[in-house]
Design a protein around this motif. Structure first.
Motif, PDB file in Angstrom:
ATOM      1  N   ASN A 131       7.246   6.527 -15.454  1.00  0.00           N
ATOM      2  CA  ASN A 131       6.931   5.979 -16.799  1.00  0.00           C
ATOM      3  C   ASN A 131       8.107   5.019 -17.482  1.00  0.00           C
ATOM      4  OD1 ASN A 131       4.634   7.726 -17.281  1.00  0.00           O
ATOM      5  ND2 ASN A 131       5.929   9.507 -17.952  1.00  0.00           N
ATOM      6  N   CYS A 132       9.051   5.194 -17.149  1.00  0.00           N
ATOM      7  CA  CYS A 132      10.285   4.587 -17.439  1.00  0.00           C
ATOM      8  C   CYS A 132       9.994   2.990 -16.745  1.00  0.00           C
ATOM      9  CB  CYS A 132      11.651   4.794 -17.094  1.00  0.00           C
ATOM     10  SG  CYS A 132      13.076   3.823 -17.468  1.00  0.00           S
ATOM     11  N   ALA A 182       7.460   1.662 -15.938  1.00  0.00           N
ATOM     12  CA  ALA A 182       6.109   1.009 -16.525  1.00  0.00           C
ATOM     13  C   ALA A 182       6.563   0.443 -17.986  1.00  0.00           C
ATOM     14  CB  ALA A 182       5.138   2.181 -16.563  1.00  0.00           C
ATOM     15  N   ASN A 183       7.273   1.253 -18.626  1.00  0.00           N
ATOM     16  CA  ASN A 183       7.575   0.922 -20.334  1.00  0.00           C
ATOM     17  C   ASN A 183       8.928   1.188 -20.295  1.00  0.00           C
ATOM     18  OD1 ASN A 183       4.660   0.586 -21.110  1.00  0.00           O
ATOM     19  ND2 ASN A 183       4.608   2.704 -20.127  1.00  0.00           N
ATOM     20  N   PRO A 184      10.005   0.354 -20.002  1.00  0.00           N
ATOM     21  CA  PRO A 184      11.400   0.580 -20.242  1.00  0.00           C
ATOM     22  C   PRO A 184      11.837   0.210 -21.469  1.00  0.00           C
ATOM     23  CG  PRO A 184      10.909  -1.692 -19.033  1.00  0.00           C
ATOM     24  CD  PRO A 184       9.568  -0.758 -18.915  1.00  0.00           C
ATOM     25  N   ASP A 185      11.138  -0.498 -22.307  1.00  0.00           N
ATOM     26  CA  ASP A 185      11.453  -0.681 -23.675  1.00  0.00           C
ATOM     27  C   ASP A 185      10.531   0.093 -24.751  1.00  0.00           C
ATOM     28  OD1 ASP A 185      13.427  -2.624 -23.069  1.00  0.00           O
ATOM     29  OD2 ASP A 185      11.726  -4.117 -22.708  1.00  0.00           O
ATOM     30  N   ARG A 186      10.015   0.830 -24.342  1.00  0.00           N
ATOM     31  CA  ARG A 186       9.253   1.858 -25.197  1.00  0.00           C
ATOM     32  C   ARG A 186      10.232   2.879 -25.849  1.00  0.00           C
ATOM     33  NH1 ARG A 186       4.043   4.070 -25.722  1.00  0.00           N
ATOM     34  NH2 ARG A 186       3.505   3.123 -23.682  1.00  0.00           N
ATOM     35  N   THR A 211      15.493   3.995 -26.103  1.00  0.00           N
ATOM     36  CA  THR A 211      14.433   3.456 -25.267  1.00  0.00           C
ATOM     37  C   THR A 211      14.349   4.131 -24.090  1.00  0.00           C
ATOM     38  OG1 THR A 211      15.730   1.834 -24.106  1.00  0.00           O
ATOM     39  CG2 THR A 211      14.510   1.268 -26.194  1.00  0.00           C
ATOM     40  N   MET A 212      13.192   4.174 -23.491  1.00  0.00           N
ATOM     41  CA  MET A 212      13.207   4.931 -22.069  1.00  0.00           C
ATOM     42  C   MET A 212      14.376   4.349 -21.108  1.00  0.00           C
ATOM     43  SD  MET A 212       9.124   5.178 -21.524  1.00  0.00           S
ATOM     44  CE  MET A 212       9.248   7.046 -20.691  1.00  0.00           C
ATOM     45  N   LYS A 213      14.616   3.338 -21.207  1.00  0.00           N
ATOM     46  CA  LYS A 213      15.747   2.603 -20.230  1.00  0.00           C
ATOM     47  C   LYS A 213      16.908   3.397 -20.623  1.00  0.00           C
ATOM     48  CE  LYS A 213      17.849  -1.702 -18.520  1.00  0.00           C
ATOM     49  NZ  LYS A 213      17.913  -2.961 -18.714  1.00  0.00           N
ATOM     50  N   GLY A 267       0.137   9.143 -27.473  1.00  0.00           N
ATOM     51  CA  GLY A 267       0.914   7.942 -28.258  1.00  0.00           C
ATOM     52  C   GLY A 267       1.348   8.211 -29.456  1.00  0.00           C
ATOM     53  N   ASN A 320       4.391   9.615 -22.775  1.00  0.00           N
ATOM     54  CA  ASN A 320       4.915   8.250 -23.245  1.00  0.00           C
ATOM     55  C   ASN A 320       4.752   8.508 -24.952  1.00  0.00           C
ATOM     56  OD1 ASN A 320       5.476   6.842 -21.191  1.00  0.00           O
ATOM     57  ND2 ASN A 320       3.152   6.590 -20.549  1.00  0.00           N
TER      58      ASN A 320
END
Length: 624
Positions: free
Chosen positions: A66-67, A69-73, A84-86, A262, A288
């Motif tokens: 998931n991270c 795919a969407n590191p800045d989520r 963020t996920m990152k 979401g 997510n």
């Protein structure tokens, strides 16, 4: 011939109606849409789990995907911070690498004693990346109970937040005696310990790599992820085993049944608990969504916070909803965007009032214990219900209610030795069939094998099978909706009738304007069963009016015999009102300074329990 067939058809239909078959037909027509919807969502959950099991996935691996795919989520909001996920990935990597470099090995155990914050999740996630199993300790535990929680699991280290340093100091010497090799790691800005010799985790992390640890892709779908402590009604905490499979199953089941997608979830309940620590965080790590982490619950700030963070979903547990309802009405009550709230403990007596006042479109009341496999969710807004059991195809999801002694919890059995199932309108213990090898039906138990054995009941559905014993009494209506009644042991028997403490508490709490109160049974000499006793937090109580109202809303046998006024009833970290200590103290005026009253139903009044009255009760001269 045709005439004969017609007569037989008429006779068969008549017999069907006379024997009550039409009632079952009505049940089928009413519940079929609900059951089909539940079945589709259950199949979706099983399919998701099947794919994870097939590739032997773990929680850290799914989060990593998931991270990428969407590191800045944004995954967590905390005070004015946005994680963020990152950021979560990198901090958890540092945790994993730091402990591996310090000689910790996969399979070892580490205790985590910290208040709710994003780092709490990052720490257990990082330890999981290293294959290390975390023990998530209740931050309200002190002294011997805290020592027990650390040592009942074979912990090699204790990670604690600086805010709890004082309590670590209190146990340091004793825990050292029992676990001489235990290492202490403090997470915080400064060393606040005066006795405990601890290492600064922040300093260690500063020198640790943020790259993926070598162990990230190790581990198995059915490995232990962490422990969550459950105490039940009495005794020291038990460490319930939570595997990667269970964490992801609970998260997937909740998401699919309540159609979460979401969301921004507002969470003011502890992250060491099932609701916040699994049901809440799984939506973020696996699916997510984002979570607003509140360090402590505040009734006055709950809705303003939901507005501030644009929350679309919120969690509740225990008495939290009652505390919100007891706040003075404000404009913010309906200015939020929360469309769904999920949790357990919303009393049926305040359900409609809560929904109407705060305009929450969906309530996802669930039933399930931390360690158990008997879990259900109310996904269609049926007031008061915590889920349902299909009356059409009960075998699809093998949970049921069995008849038992409400005080001892001992199951009642038929001539074959198999448990007796409850019918509509009957109260019984909720159990879930155990199927070895099926992660959705398994019972992983506790760190203590003896405690695990005590939660297994045999010969339930048929001879030779096993089921998880929840210890909870529930009731099912004609359509299969299930309603929580009480814990076995909390229910007491008076005047030949079973009294549900939870039911009485809900009604009395409403009568005294949502003040804290608990109900429990106390022994009275020469009386069969236990007399009801009501403890109320100090306040302005109009006893005659209270008794008059109780008589109108409660059965005569359910009206408390004694009333005790206490300074306060301190809620647990999961917003439950404990009653074990109060029950043990009873109504002994020689040991208690609190005013205790004897209820006079005839005159709608209360009489202060004096030494003379007390002695008459003990001698049996005064009949209750």
């Amino acid at each position: 011939m045709i005439n004969l067939v017609g007569q037989l058809a008429i006779a068969a239909f008549t017999a069907y109606v006379v024997t009550g078959g039409w009632r079952y037909l009505k049940v089928v027509l009413v519940t079929l849409p609900r059951d089909l919807t539940g079945l589709v969502r259950l199949i979706k959950t099983h399919w998701f789990l099947y794919k994870l099991r097939k590739r032997n996935a773990t929680v850290p691996q799914v989060f990593k995907e998931n991270c990428l795919a969407n590191p800045d989520r944004i995954i967590f909001f905390y005070e004015d911070q946005k994680w963020t996920m990152k950021q979560m990935d990198e901090l958890s990597n540092r945790i994993a690498n730091a402990f591996l470099e310090h000689g910790f090995q996969p399979g070892q155990e580490v205790a985590l004693f910290m208040e709710s914050r994003p780092e709490f999740v990052a720490i257990w996630l990082g330890l999981a990346k290293a294959g290390i199993v975390s023990a998530l300790i209740n931050t309200n535990q002190r002294m011997d109970t805290l020592i027990h929680s650390i040592t009942v699991v074979n912990c090699r280290a204790l990670i604690f937040g600086s805010e709890l340093a004082e309590h670590v100091d209190d146990i340091y010497e004793k825990v050292r005696e029992r676990s001489p090799d235990l290492e202490f790691f403090q997470f915080g800005d400064s060393d606040l310990c005066k006795k405990a010799q601890s290492k600064s985790l922040k300093s260690i992390l500063a020198d640790s790599s943020a790259s993926d640890p070598a162990t990230l892709n190790s581990g198995n779908f059915i490995d232990r992820l962490f422990y969550i402590y459950t105490s039940g009604t009495t005794g020291l905490p038990k460490a319930a085993i939570i595997k990667h499979s269970r964490y992801m199953f609970v998260g997937a089941g909740l998401r699919n049944l309540l159609c979460l997608d979401g969301e921004i979830i507002y969470t003011s309940i502890p992250l060491y608990h099932l609701a916040g620590g699994i049901m809440g965080t799984s939506q973020c790590l696996i699916f997510n969504s984002a979570m607003v982490i509140k360090r402590r619950f505040s009734a006055s700030q709950f809705w303003p916070d939901c507005i501030k963070y644009n929350a679309t979903c919120a969690q509740y547990i225990g008495e939290l909803c009652r505390y919100l309802l007891s706040q003075p009405p404000k404009e913010v009550d309906k200015q939020h965007k929360v469309r769904v709230m999920f949790g357990n403990g919303l009393r049926p007596q305040i359900w409609r009032e809560f929904v109407d006042r705060f305009q929450v479109k969906q309530i996802g009341e669930f039933y399930g214990s931390t360690e158990g496999n008997a879990n259900i969710v109310n996904f269609n807004n049926t007031p008061g219900a915590c889920g349902f059991v299909s009356r059409i195809l009960p075998i699809v999801y093998p949970v049921t209610l069995i008849k038992c002694d409400p005080v001892t919890g001992v199951p009642q059995r038929d001539s074959r030795g198999v448990c007796l199932r409850c019918g509509p309108g009957e109260t019984g213990e909720f159990v879930g069939k155990i199927i070895e090898g099926d992660p959705t039906r398994s019972f992983d138990g506790y760190a203590n094998t003896e405690a695990t054995k005590k939660k297994i009941v045999r010969d339930v559905f048929w001879k030779g099978d096993m089921a998880f014993s929840s210890g909870d009494l529930l009731e099912m209506d004609e359509y299969g909706y299930v309603y929580f009644k009480d814990r076995t042991g909390d229910t007491y028997r008076w005047k030949g009738e079973n009294v549900s403490t939870m039911e009485v508490e809900g009604i009395v709490s409403e009568l005294i304007r949502q003040q804290d109160c608990v109900v429990y049974g106390v022994e009275v000499p020469s009386c069969e069963g236990k007399a009801g006793m009501l403890a109320i937090a100090q306040g302005d109580i109009d006893f005659p009016e209270l008794i008059k109202q109780m008589k109108s809303k409660l059965a005569p046998f359910a009206i408390p015999v004694f009333i005790r006024i206490v300074d306060e009833i301190e809620a647990t970290g999961t917003f439950k009102l404990p009653k074990v200590k109060l029950q043990q103290q009873g109504y002994n005026i020689h040991k208690l300074n609190d005013p205790i009253y004897l209820v006079d139903l005839k005159n709608n009044d209360c009489h202060r329990l004096t030494k003379e009255l007390y002695d008459k009760i003990l001698s049996g001269e005064l009949k209750l």
